[in-house]
Design an enzyme around this catalytic site. Structure first.
Site, PDB file in Angstrom:
ATOM      1  N   GLU A 110     -13.895  -9.123  22.916  1.00  0.00           N
ATOM      2  CA  GLU A 110     -14.882  -9.141  23.999  1.00  0.00           C
ATOM      3  C   GLU A 110     -14.409 -10.020  25.157  1.00  0.00           C
ATOM      4  OE1 GLU A 110     -17.326  -8.905  20.087  1.00  0.00           O
ATOM      5  OE2 GLU A 110     -15.379  -9.644  20.769  1.00  0.00           O
TER       6      GLU A 110
ATOM      7  N   CYS B  67     -19.548 -11.904  16.971  1.00  0.00           N
ATOM      8  CA  CYS B  67     -19.865 -13.101  16.188  1.00  0.00           C
ATOM      9  C   CYS B  67     -20.850 -13.991  16.940  1.00  0.00           C
ATOM     10  CB  CYS B  67     -18.598 -13.887  15.872  1.00  0.00           C
ATOM     11  SG  CYS B  67     -17.667 -14.407  17.337  1.00  0.00           S
TER      12      CYS B  67
ATOM     13  N   SER C 240      17.770   4.948  -7.734  1.00  0.00           N
ATOM     14  CA  SER C 240      16.564   5.335  -6.996  1.00  0.00           C
ATOM     15  C   SER C 240      16.772   5.443  -5.489  1.00  0.00           C
ATOM     16  CB  SER C 240      15.441   4.323  -7.263  1.00  0.00           C
ATOM     17  OG  SER C 240      15.822   3.031  -6.812  1.00  0.00           O
TER      18      SER C 240
ATOM     19  N   THR D 246      12.834  -4.131  -9.916  1.00  0.00           N
ATOM     20  CA  THR D 246      13.133  -3.591  -8.583  1.00  0.00           C
ATOM     21  C   THR D 246      14.000  -4.558  -7.787  1.00  0.00           C
ATOM     22  OG1 THR D 246      11.052  -2.358  -8.556  1.00  0.00           O
ATOM     23  CG2 THR D 246      12.117  -2.726  -6.437  1.00  0.00           C
TER      24      THR D 246
END
Length: 365
Positions: A53, A76, A169, A197
């Site tokens: 705003e 707020c 992979s 991983t």
């Protein structure tokens, strides 16, 4: 002819510009309209900076008195890092405020709306509410629970494999899909992977060829067995790495070396299957480190843990048009004895990603 919906859609597009820059705050946009014309627009640009705003009023091209303000989240009414926005709207003489959704933050939660109405300002609510909720879904979960919103990413073959039987992979999916994953890394607060991983792929988990900031990198290694030569421990972003290990580890020298490198170490309790207790870790990451969203990139064991504890909020499945056969499965050893016990998600969308298919699903309520 412009409608409340069209101006709110514009406001949501403005809010998106704060992606990767405002967390743990929400993404918020603001559009100021007078006599059917946009005279000011703004968005929350960075954490700790002016709210949307304020940004919009600072960019107004004419007097906003009696204008209509569109904002995707309730203004707020409390003072945080910046002054409250509801009193500013009153001060500027705004006639109408159109809001997509109420702010779930208990410090706001209707107080801003009440403040505006008490001042005689018309407030119109719930315009594009579903879109606004999706935009700030990670903020909403984190502010209400203190726990991060968890997004799973799986790159797999048509027959559900994330790697060959030998562990290969890279790369199952195409370049366009990998580019989208980099964009996702820039959107969420952190990326998480397990030991397997980290060791097999040695990823950097940074972003490339897309705008945005690099996420925190969460590495799970129950027994402190990962080599210290990995990229996440040695590159220029190693200060973003959180190394999560078993709380009773006797690898004190190794942990000390990691801290000397600039890596932060987190002792974790051990849960089922002798793995790090994921539910407890998520609480720590959310409440002590302020992490509101985590993109989980692997592997099967970690995905299994998340599903067994019903912690997977959203899943992005990239499916490549290849068949692997006897390979490693996306959900590890996760097993549903009956279809009723299967992990349920609702399909949010299906996209084409180069030669791949990108399926987006969210956890069923």
């Amino acid at each position: 002819m412009h409608t409340h919906e069209s101006f709110m859609e514009h406001t949501l597009r403005l809010a998106l510009r704060g992606t990767g820059k405002v967390s743990p705050n929400p993404r918020v946009g603001c559009t100021i309209v007078k006599e059917g014309r946009i005279i000011g627009e703004g968005w929350h640009r960075e954490f700790g900076g002016p709210h949307a705003e304020v940004d919009a009023f600072n960019r107004c091209t004419e007097d906003p008195t009696d204008a209509t303000v569109y904002v995707n989240l309730e203004p707020c009414a409390h003072t945080g890092k910046t002054p409250p926005c509801a009193p500013l709207l009153i001060e500027k003489g705004i006639k109408t405020v159109v809001i997509a959704m109420q702010d779930p933050n208990p410090l706001v939660a209707g107080k801003g709306i009440n403040h505006l109405r008490e001042a005689g300002i018309e407030v119109i609510e719930n315009i594009c509410q579903e879109e606004a909720f999706w935009l700030n879904r990670t903020f909403i979960k984190h502010i209400l629970t203190g726990i991060p919103y968890v997004i799973g990413k799986i790159a797999q073959s048509l027959d559900g494999c994330i790697a060959t039987a030998s562990g290969e992979s890279q790369w199952i999916t195409c370049e366009e899909s990998r580019h989208e994953v980099h964009r996702m890394r820039g959107e969420f607060d952190a990326v998480m992977i397990g030991r397997g991983t980290a060791e097999s792929d040695n990823p950097s988990l940074t972003i490339h060829s897309v705008p945005g900031r690099n996420p925190m990198r969460i590495i799970l290694d129950t027994h402190c067995s990962l080599p210290l030569t990995l990229n996440v421990f040695n590159d220029e972003y190693r200060g973003l790495t959180l190394y999560c290990h078993g709380e009773h580890s006797n690898q004190l020298e190794r942990l000390g070396q990691l801290r000397e490198l600039g890596v932060r170490t987190i002792p974790c309790s051990i849960g089922e299957h002798q793995h790090i207790d994921i539910p407890s870790l998520l609480i720590t990451l959310g409440r002590e480190f302020g992490i509101g969203s985590i993109l989980v990139e692997g592997g099967g064991i970690l995905m299994q843990e998340l599903m067994e504890h019903s912690l997977l909020d959203e899943l992005h499945l990239f499916i490549a048009p290849i068949m692997i056969g006897q390979g490693k499965k996306a959900a590890g050893a996760y097993t549903a004895s009956t279809l009723e016990q299967a992990y349920r998600l609702n399909c949010k969308g299906v996209l084409k990603s180069g030669d791949d298919i990108h399926v987006i699903s969210v956890k069923s309520a």
